[in-house]
Design an enzyme around this catalytic site. Structure first.
Site, PDB file in Angstrom:
ATOM      1  N   ASN A   1      -3.973  71.939  71.287  1.00 46.51           N
ATOM      2  CA  ASN A   1      -2.656  72.368  71.754  1.00 46.51           C
ATOM      3  C   ASN A   1      -1.639  72.177  70.631  1.00 46.51           C
ATOM      4  OD1 ASN A   1      -0.256  72.895  73.192  1.00 46.51           O
ATOM      5  ND2 ASN A   1      -1.306  72.329  75.088  1.00 46.51           N
TER       6      ASN A   1
ATOM      7  N   LYS B   1      -8.532  82.952  80.367  1.00 47.96           N
ATOM      8  CA  LYS B   1      -9.029  81.840  79.534  1.00 47.96           C
ATOM      9  C   LYS B   1     -10.538  81.702  79.713  1.00 47.96           C
ATOM     10  CE  LYS B   1      -8.098  77.016  78.401  1.00 47.96           C
ATOM     11  NZ  LYS B   1      -8.194  77.293  76.959  1.00 47.96           N
TER      12      LYS B   1
ATOM     13  N   ARG C   1      -5.124  90.278  66.516  1.00 48.93           N
ATOM     14  CA  ARG C   1      -4.681  91.173  67.591  1.00 48.93           C
ATOM     15  C   ARG C   1      -4.522  90.460  68.936  1.00 48.93           C
ATOM     16  NH1 ARG C   1      -8.127  94.097  69.538  1.00 48.93           N
ATOM     17  NH2 ARG C   1      -9.845  93.376  68.252  1.00 48.93           N
TER      18      ARG C   1
ATOM     19  N   ARG D   1      -3.409  87.354  71.760  1.00 51.17           N
ATOM     20  CA  ARG D   1      -2.078  86.885  72.193  1.00 51.17           C
ATOM     21  C   ARG D   1      -1.538  85.802  71.258  1.00 51.17           C
ATOM     22  NH1 ARG D   1      -4.732  86.558  77.983  1.00 51.17           N
ATOM     23  NH2 ARG D   1      -6.362  86.069  76.498  1.00 51.17           N
ATOM     24  N   MET D   2      -2.383  84.847  70.892  1.00 51.59           N
ATOM     25  CA  MET D   2      -1.961  83.813  69.933  1.00 51.59           C
ATOM     26  C   MET D   2      -1.861  84.401  68.533  1.00 51.59           C
ATOM     27  SD  MET D   2      -1.402  80.743  71.089  1.00 51.59           S
ATOM     28  CE  MET D   2      -1.884  79.476  69.918  1.00 51.59           C
TER      29      MET D   2
ATOM     30  N   ALA E   1      -6.564  71.764  66.593  1.00 48.69           N
ATOM     31  CA  ALA E   1      -5.606  71.270  67.590  1.00 48.69           C
ATOM     32  C   ALA E   1      -5.763  72.048  68.884  1.00 48.69           C
ATOM     33  CB  ALA E   1      -4.184  71.407  67.057  1.00 48.69           C
TER      34      ALA E   1
ATOM     35  N   GLY F   1      -6.882  76.816  66.278  1.00 47.34           N
ATOM     36  CA  GLY F   1      -6.299  76.668  67.609  1.00 47.34           C
ATOM     37  C   GLY F   1      -7.317  77.028  68.678  1.00 47.34           C
ATOM     38  N   THR F   2      -8.378  77.691  68.276  1.00 51.59           N
ATOM     39  CA  THR F   2      -9.428  78.089  69.223  1.00 51.59           C
ATOM     40  C   THR F   2      -9.964  76.835  69.911  1.00 51.59           C
ATOM     41  OG1 THR F   2      -9.999  79.860  67.722  1.00 51.59           O
ATOM     42  CG2 THR F   2     -11.638  79.303  69.406  1.00 51.59           C
TER      43      THR F   2
ATOM     44  N   HIS G   1      -3.972  77.433  83.770  1.00 58.02           N
ATOM     45  CA  HIS G   1      -3.902  78.454  82.722  1.00 58.02           C
ATOM     46  C   HIS G   1      -4.040  79.850  83.315  1.00 58.02           C
ATOM     47  CE1 HIS G   1      -4.568  75.062  79.989  1.00 58.02           C
ATOM     48  NE2 HIS G   1      -4.109  75.849  79.025  1.00 58.02           N
TER      49      HIS G   1
HETATM   50  P1  NAP Z   1      -7.101  86.512  73.068  1.00 62.46           P
HETATM   51  O1  NAP Z   1      -5.807  87.160  73.397  1.00 62.46           O
HETATM   52  O2  NAP Z   1      -8.332  86.917  73.826  1.00 62.46           O
HETATM   53  O3  NAP Z   1      -7.355  86.722  71.504  1.00 62.46           O
HETATM   54  C1  NAP Z   1      -8.584  86.486  70.864  1.00 62.46           C
HETATM   55  C2  NAP Z   1      -8.684  87.503  69.741  1.00 62.46           C
HETATM   56  O4  NAP Z   1      -9.873  87.210  68.977  1.00 62.46           O
HETATM   57  C3  NAP Z   1      -8.825  88.945  70.241  1.00 62.46           C
HETATM   58  O5  NAP Z   1      -8.050  89.802  69.456  1.00 62.46           O
HETATM   59  C4  NAP Z   1     -10.329  89.236  70.034  1.00 62.46           C
HETATM   60  O6  NAP Z   1     -10.610  90.611  69.868  1.00 62.46           O
HETATM   61  C5  NAP Z   1     -10.544  88.452  68.756  1.00 62.46           C
HETATM   62  N1  NAP Z   1     -11.966  88.183  68.472  1.00 62.46           N
HETATM   63  C6  NAP Z   1     -12.997  88.047  69.330  1.00 62.46           C
HETATM   64  N2  NAP Z   1     -14.130  87.836  68.642  1.00 62.46           N
HETATM   65  C7  NAP Z   1     -13.810  87.869  67.340  1.00 62.46           C
HETATM   66  C8  NAP Z   1     -14.547  87.747  66.138  1.00 62.46           C
HETATM   67  N3  NAP Z   1     -15.875  87.583  66.136  1.00 62.46           N
HETATM   68  N4  NAP Z   1     -13.892  87.826  64.963  1.00 62.46           N
HETATM   69  C9  NAP Z   1     -12.557  88.022  64.921  1.00 62.46           C
HETATM   70  N5  NAP Z   1     -11.794  88.166  66.036  1.00 62.46           N
HETATM   71  C10 NAP Z   1     -12.416  88.086  67.219  1.00 62.46           C
HETATM   72  O7  NAP Z   1      -7.001  84.930  73.228  1.00 62.46           O
HETATM   73  P2  NAP Z   1      -5.713  84.002  72.994  1.00 62.46           P
HETATM   74  O8  NAP Z   1      -5.011  83.756  74.268  1.00 62.46           O
HETATM   75  O9  NAP Z   1      -4.954  84.512  71.818  1.00 62.46           O
HETATM   76  O10 NAP Z   1      -6.437  82.636  72.598  1.00 62.46           O
HETATM   77  C11 NAP Z   1      -7.229  82.519  71.432  1.00 62.46           C
HETATM   78  C12 NAP Z   1      -7.816  81.101  71.372  1.00 62.46           C
HETATM   79  O11 NAP Z   1      -6.743  80.174  71.208  1.00 62.46           O
HETATM   80  C13 NAP Z   1      -8.551  80.681  72.645  1.00 62.46           C
HETATM   81  O12 NAP Z   1      -9.644  79.844  72.305  1.00 62.46           O
HETATM   82  C14 NAP Z   1      -7.505  79.873  73.414  1.00 62.46           C
HETATM   83  O13 NAP Z   1      -8.064  78.914  74.300  1.00 62.46           O
HETATM   84  C15 NAP Z   1      -6.810  79.207  72.263  1.00 62.46           C
HETATM   85  N6  NAP Z   1      -5.442  78.749  72.508  1.00 62.46           N
HETATM   86  C16 NAP Z   1      -5.066  77.665  71.797  1.00 62.46           C
HETATM   87  C17 NAP Z   1      -3.790  77.188  71.901  1.00 62.46           C
HETATM   88  C18 NAP Z   1      -3.395  76.002  71.054  1.00 62.46           C
HETATM   89  O14 NAP Z   1      -2.227  75.582  71.114  1.00 62.46           O
HETATM   90  N7  NAP Z   1      -4.311  75.437  70.284  1.00 62.46           N
HETATM   91  C19 NAP Z   1      -2.869  77.822  72.750  1.00 62.46           C
HETATM   92  C20 NAP Z   1      -3.263  78.954  73.454  1.00 62.46           C
HETATM   93  C21 NAP Z   1      -4.564  79.422  73.313  1.00 62.46           C
HETATM   94  P3  NAP Z   1     -10.967  91.504  71.203  1.00 62.46           P
HETATM   95  O15 NAP Z   1      -9.774  91.380  72.084  1.00 62.46           O
HETATM   96  O16 NAP Z   1     -11.173  92.882  70.683  1.00 62.46           O
HETATM   97  O17 NAP Z   1     -12.186  90.873  71.789  1.00 62.46           O
END
Ligand code: NAP
Length: 266
Positions: free
Chosen positions: A127, A159, A12, A14-15, A125, A99-100, A155
């Site tokens: 990024n 974040k 659910r 953003r990623m 990764a 990606g986390t 960012h």
């Molecule tokens: P986000 O929008 O906050 O999404 C995180 C999701 O994980 C939310 O739906 C959240 O639910 C859910 N979540 C939280 N705890 C959980 C659990 N115990 N079990 C299952 N789901 C759970 O964050 P995002 O922007 O998508 O980023 C996610 C991660 O990717 C971050 O660590 C970010 O730094 C990283 N990232 C990596 C890249 C890359 O290229 N590697 C790029 C961008 C971001 P709730 O909203 O209900 O809490």
């Protein structure tokens, strides 16, 4: 053709939403379940924006892994839980694509050990954007000639970790080739704590957090009379999906943990 069965944790988010779209639209990928923090027992199709995707939602990672018979576990959650999901996937023979961001060096070392013990692939990764990987590589090339460098990562303000995984990875790659140096004046003093940013091996990393930003980084190098700036911008999360796709395909052929997309690209 046998499809690659994928679990997505954080669907659910953003990623996660982009990753669901990618897996759903890729012919040889199949989304088998999602791991969420809520909505246990529901279908993803019950959630707004996913009405066409009928796969089960689990809130317990072990049940999700045991019931899904997946090949790959994609984690896009939070630093607090991403490590535990990755460990559990490896322990149960499912290959993680992570990606986390925000894993510690100790956590990465432990996961590498586990992947080697189990002889299965894992890709972490910080990024997934191809342009960001090139930015890191170019920065490493430049660092051989410029030992003074400052990294500015920018960012969105939601974040959770700072500095970004990309900034830390860039600093590590630079440190591997850069002549060791403590930058700035030896008598430098911060009149406001944090003004010089974080110190990584004598170079400084600055984290900017603002609404409106997605993921951006500048690497600034300086020599007498000249500077060099290498910059990458991700304007939306679709920019990360080509890297996620390559990682899902590649992780099946690995028998160890690979940290950084640059290590699986030619
Ligand atoms: P986000 O929008 O906050 O999404 C995180 C999701 O994980 C939310 O739906 C959240 O639910 C859910 N979540 C939280 N705890 C959980 C659990 N115990 N079990 C299952 N789901 C759970 O964050 P995002 O922007 O998508 O980023 C996610 C991660 O990717 C971050 O660590 C970010 O730094 C990283 N990232 C990596 C890249 C890359 O290229 N590697 C790029 C961008 C971001 P709730 O909203 O209900 O809490």
């Amino acid at each position: 053709m046998k499809k690659i069965k994928v679990i997505i944790a954080g669907a659910r988010g953003r990623m996660g939403r982009e990753a669901v779209k990618l897996v759903h639209e890729t012919e040889n990928f199949e989304l088998v379940s999602v791991l969420d923090i809520k909505y246990d027992g529901k279908s993803l199709s019950d959630i707004e924006g996913f009405s066409h995707i009928d796969v089960p939602i689990y809130t317990d990672a072990l049940s999700c892994i045991h019931n899904s018979q997946a090949d790959v576990f994609v984690d896009l959650t939070t630093p607090a839980v991403g490590y535990f999901h990755t460990k559990m996937a490896l322990e149960n023979g499912v290959r993680p694509v992570v990606g986390t961001t925000g894993f510690t060096m100790e956590q990465l070392a432990e996961l590498k050990h586990l992947a080697n013990e189990k002889k299965i692939g894992c890709i972490i990764a910080p990024n997934f954007a191809i342009g960001a990987v090139l930015m890191m590589k170019f920065a490493q090339m430049a660092a051989k000639y410029f030992s003074d460098v400052e990294i500015i990562e920018m960012h969105h303000d939601q974040k959770l970790d700072a500095p970004s995984g990309t900034a830390v990875k860039t600093a590590e790659m630079i440190a591997a080739v850069r002549e060791q140096k403590q930058q700035g004046h030896p008598d430098e003093e911060e009149t406001l704590a944090g003004a010089r940013g974080a110190d990584y091996n004598g170079m400084h990393i600055h984290s900017v957090r603002l609404p409106g930003l997605v993921a951006h980084q500048k690497v600034l190098f300086g020599l007498p009379g000249q500077t060099l700036t290498i910059r990458h911008d991700s304007f939306n999360r679709a920019s990360f999906m080509s890297g996620v796709k390559i990682s899902i395909e590649t992780v099946l052929h690995l028998d160890t943990l690979v940290y950084g997309l640059e290590n699986i690209l030619d």
